[in-house]
Design a protein around this motif. Structure first.
Motif, PDB file in Angstrom:
ATOM      1  N   LEU A 158       0.832  -1.210   0.000  1.00 49.77           N
ATOM      2  CA  LEU A 158       0.000   0.000   0.000  1.00 49.77           C
ATOM      3  C   LEU A 158       0.867   1.260   0.000  1.00 49.77           C
ATOM      4  O   LEU A 158       0.554   2.239  -0.683  1.00 49.77           O
ATOM      5  N   ALA A 159       1.950   1.228   0.767  1.00 47.60           N
ATOM      6  CA  ALA A 159       2.859   2.390   0.823  1.00 47.60           C
ATOM      7  C   ALA A 159       3.538   2.616  -0.527  1.00 47.60           C
ATOM      8  O   ALA A 159       3.633   3.754  -0.999  1.00 47.60           O
ATOM      9  N   GLU A 160       4.001   1.553  -1.146  1.00 49.76           N
ATOM     10  CA  GLU A 160       4.652   1.681  -2.455  1.00 49.76           C
ATOM     11  C   GLU A 160       3.667   2.177  -3.510  1.00 49.76           C
ATOM     12  O   GLU A 160       4.029   2.980  -4.377  1.00 49.76           O
ATOM     13  N   ALA A 161       2.414   1.731  -3.415  1.00 47.76           N
ATOM     14  CA  ALA A 161       1.389   2.216  -4.348  1.00 47.76           C
ATOM     15  C   ALA A 161       1.123   3.698  -4.124  1.00 47.76           C
ATOM     16  O   ALA A 161       0.935   4.456  -5.082  1.00 47.76           O
ATOM     17  N   ALA A 162       1.119   4.145  -2.862  1.00 43.62           N
ATOM     18  CA  ALA A 162       0.920   5.566  -2.559  1.00 43.62           C
ATOM     19  C   ALA A 162       2.059   6.397  -3.141  1.00 43.62           C
ATOM     20  O   ALA A 162       1.829   7.454  -3.732  1.00 43.62           O
ATOM     21  N   ILE A 163       3.274   5.911  -3.004  1.00 46.38           N
ATOM     22  CA  ILE A 163       4.434   6.622  -3.554  1.00 46.38           C
ATOM     23  C   ILE A 163       4.343   6.651  -5.083  1.00 46.38           C
ATOM     24  O   ILE A 163       4.621   7.677  -5.702  1.00 46.38           O
ATOM     25  N   ALA A 164       3.927   5.549  -5.686  1.00 49.43           N
ATOM     26  CA  ALA A 164       3.815   5.476  -7.148  1.00 49.43           C
ATOM     27  C   ALA A 164       2.789   6.472  -7.690  1.00 49.43           C
ATOM     28  O   ALA A 164       2.910   6.925  -8.833  1.00 49.43           O
ATOM     29  N   ARG A 165       1.782   6.826  -6.884  1.00 46.18           N
ATOM     30  CA  ARG A 165       0.762   7.788  -7.320  1.00 46.18           C
ATOM     31  C   ARG A 165       1.202   9.244  -7.166  1.00 46.18           C
ATOM     32  O   ARG A 165       0.531  10.146  -7.650  1.00 46.18           O
ATOM     33  N   MET A 166       2.318   9.477  -6.503  1.00 47.21           N
ATOM     34  CA  MET A 166       2.788  10.848  -6.309  1.00 47.21           C
ATOM     35  C   MET A 166       3.298  11.416  -7.622  1.00 47.21           C
ATOM     36  O   MET A 166       3.784  10.673  -8.480  1.00 47.21           O
ATOM     37  N   PRO A 167       3.209  12.737  -7.763  1.00 51.50           N
ATOM     38  CA  PRO A 167       3.768  13.356  -8.971  1.00 51.50           C
ATOM     39  C   PRO A 167       5.254  13.043  -9.109  1.00 51.50           C
ATOM     40  O   PRO A 167       5.970  12.913  -8.103  1.00 51.50           O
ATOM     41  N   ASP A 168       5.712  12.946 -10.342  1.00 52.46           N
ATOM     42  CA  ASP A 168       7.094  12.569 -10.625  1.00 52.46           C
ATOM     43  C   ASP A 168       8.096  13.477  -9.934  1.00 52.46           C
ATOM     44  O   ASP A 168       9.134  13.014  -9.466  1.00 52.46           O
ATOM     45  N   HIS A 169       7.819  14.781  -9.852  1.00 49.87           N
ATOM     46  CA  HIS A 169       8.808  15.695  -9.261  1.00 49.87           C
ATOM     47  C   HIS A 169       8.999  15.424  -7.765  1.00 49.87           C
ATOM     48  O   HIS A 169       9.997  15.854  -7.196  1.00 49.87           O
ATOM     49  N   PHE A 170       8.096  14.695  -7.120  1.00 56.93           N
ATOM     50  CA  PHE A 170       8.308  14.232  -5.745  1.00 56.93           C
ATOM     51  C   PHE A 170       8.981  12.865  -5.755  1.00 56.93           C
ATOM     52  O   PHE A 170       9.954  12.637  -5.040  1.00 56.93           O
ATOM     53  N   ARG A 171       8.448  11.963  -6.563  1.00 64.61           N
ATOM     54  CA  ARG A 171       8.960  10.581  -6.603  1.00 64.61           C
ATOM     55  C   ARG A 171      10.445  10.526  -6.925  1.00 64.61           C
ATOM     56  O   ARG A 171      11.164   9.697  -6.368  1.00 64.61           O
ATOM     57  N   GLN A 172      10.904  11.390  -7.809  1.00 63.50           N
ATOM     58  CA  GLN A 172      12.308  11.320  -8.222  1.00 63.50           C
ATOM     59  C   GLN A 172      13.264  11.580  -7.065  1.00 63.50           C
ATOM     60  O   GLN A 172      14.432  11.205  -7.129  1.00 63.50           O
ATOM     61  N   HIS A 173      12.781  12.191  -5.985  1.00 63.13           N
ATOM     62  CA  HIS A 173      13.619  12.465  -4.819  1.00 63.13           C
ATOM     63  C   HIS A 173      13.479  11.397  -3.733  1.00 63.13           C
ATOM     64  O   HIS A 173      14.025  11.549  -2.647  1.00 63.13           O
ATOM     65  N   LEU A 174      12.759  10.334  -4.029  1.00 64.99           N
ATOM     66  CA  LEU A 174      12.512   9.296  -3.035  1.00 64.99           C
ATOM     67  C   LEU A 174      13.245   7.993  -3.324  1.00 64.99           C
ATOM     68  O   LEU A 174      13.143   7.042  -2.557  1.00 64.99           O
ATOM     69  N   ASP A 175      13.999   7.955  -4.422  1.00 59.33           N
ATOM     70  CA  ASP A 175      14.667   6.710  -4.812  1.00 59.33           C
ATOM     71  C   ASP A 175      15.573   6.149  -3.723  1.00 59.33           C
ATOM     72  O   ASP A 175      15.678   4.933  -3.560  1.00 59.33           O
TER      73      ASP A 175
ATOM     74  N   THR B  74      -1.657   6.049   2.835  1.00 56.68           N
ATOM     75  CA  THR B  74      -1.328   7.158   1.936  1.00 56.68           C
ATOM     76  C   THR B  74      -1.133   8.449   2.718  1.00 56.68           C
ATOM     77  O   THR B  74      -0.170   9.188   2.478  1.00 56.68           O
ATOM     78  N   HIS B  75      -2.013   8.724   3.670  1.00 56.82           N
ATOM     79  CA  HIS B  75      -1.898   9.938   4.482  1.00 56.82           C
ATOM     80  C   HIS B  75      -0.561   9.968   5.227  1.00 56.82           C
ATOM     81  O   HIS B  75       0.135  10.991   5.224  1.00 56.82           O
ATOM     82  N   VAL B  76      -0.188   8.854   5.851  1.00 57.10           N
ATOM     83  CA  VAL B  76       1.065   8.813   6.603  1.00 57.10           C
ATOM     84  C   VAL B  76       2.261   8.933   5.658  1.00 57.10           C
ATOM     85  O   VAL B  76       3.222   9.661   5.950  1.00 57.10           O
ATOM     86  N   ILE B  77       2.202   8.263   4.513  1.00 56.28           N
ATOM     87  CA  ILE B  77       3.303   8.368   3.544  1.00 56.28           C
ATOM     88  C   ILE B  77       3.474   9.819   3.092  1.00 56.28           C
ATOM     89  O   ILE B  77       4.588  10.349   3.072  1.00 56.28           O
ATOM     90  N   VAL B  78       2.392  10.469   2.732  1.00 58.41           N
ATOM     91  CA  VAL B  78       2.477  11.871   2.285  1.00 58.41           C
ATOM     92  C   VAL B  78       3.065  12.737   3.392  1.00 58.41           C
ATOM     93  O   VAL B  78       3.921  13.599   3.144  1.00 58.41           O
ATOM     94  N   HIS B  79       2.638  12.516   4.611  1.00 60.12           N
ATOM     95  CA  HIS B  79       3.141  13.285   5.750  1.00 60.12           C
ATOM     96  C   HIS B  79       4.651  13.081   5.915  1.00 60.12           C
ATOM     97  O   HIS B  79       5.404  14.056   6.062  1.00 60.12           O
ATOM     98  N   GLU B  80       5.105  11.833   5.874  1.00 57.86           N
ATOM     99  CA  GLU B  80       6.526  11.553   6.066  1.00 57.86           C
ATOM    100  C   GLU B  80       7.355  12.027   4.872  1.00 57.86           C
ATOM    101  O   GLU B  80       8.483  12.491   5.040  1.00 57.86           O
ATOM    102  N   VAL B  81       6.812  11.949   3.669  1.00 58.10           N
ATOM    103  CA  VAL B  81       7.504  12.508   2.501  1.00 58.10           C
ATOM    104  C   VAL B  81       7.643  14.019   2.680  1.00 58.10           C
ATOM    105  O   VAL B  81       8.671  14.608   2.330  1.00 58.10           O
TER     106      VAL B  81
END
Length: 133
Positions: A17-34, A107-114
């Motif tokens: 579920l966490a990986e799916a939440a990250i995958a739904r984030m806009p690319d300009h955020f995801r690219q900094h999470l690798d 998703t809420h917790v992932i967004v918060h921690e990101v």
């Protein structure tokens, strides 16, 4: 998750579920999470809880550890990688108590921690959430 699921989701399901939440984030955020490590644990350890003055381990569902992007430097070495910790049991309790979907909670917790990874404080994120409501 299945409509007929009778057992509490395990760590692997929370991670999915966490990986799916990250995958739904806009690319300009995801690219900094690798390089950010995702860890799923049942509860935060006692040292973490003590650091934040939390007595009840069910009160902490997620945590970001590491340097925010703006504080990172190639001159720093020997540090652990940035990590997002999700605490399964508090998430499951909140899910059972609120009726909010587990996917939405994770998703809420992932967004918060990101947000912490990008240097936002809790107050910053609450202000953003309030403005979006």
């Amino acid at each position: 998750m299945s409509e007929r699921q009778t057992l509490a989701p395990d760590a692997a399901e929370i991670e999915r579920l966490a990986e799916a939440a990250i995958a739904r984030m806009p690319d300009h955020f995801r690219q900094h999470l690798d390089d950010v490590v995702l860890r799923i644990e049942d509860f935060a350890d006692e040292d973490v809880l003590a650091q934040f003055g939390i007595e009840d381990p069910f009160e902490l569902s997620g945590l970001y550890t590491g340097r925010p992007i703006g504080e990172q430097s190639s001159m720093l070495s020997g540090e652990l990688p940035a990590m997002i910790h999700l605490y399964r049991r508090p998430l499951l309790d909140e899910w059972a108590e609120t009726g909010v979907s587990l996917e939405a909670l994770v998703t809420h917790v992932i967004v918060h921690e990101v947000g912490h990874h990008f240097g936002f404080s809790d107050d910053d994120m609450h202000a953003i959430e309030d403005a979006a409501a």
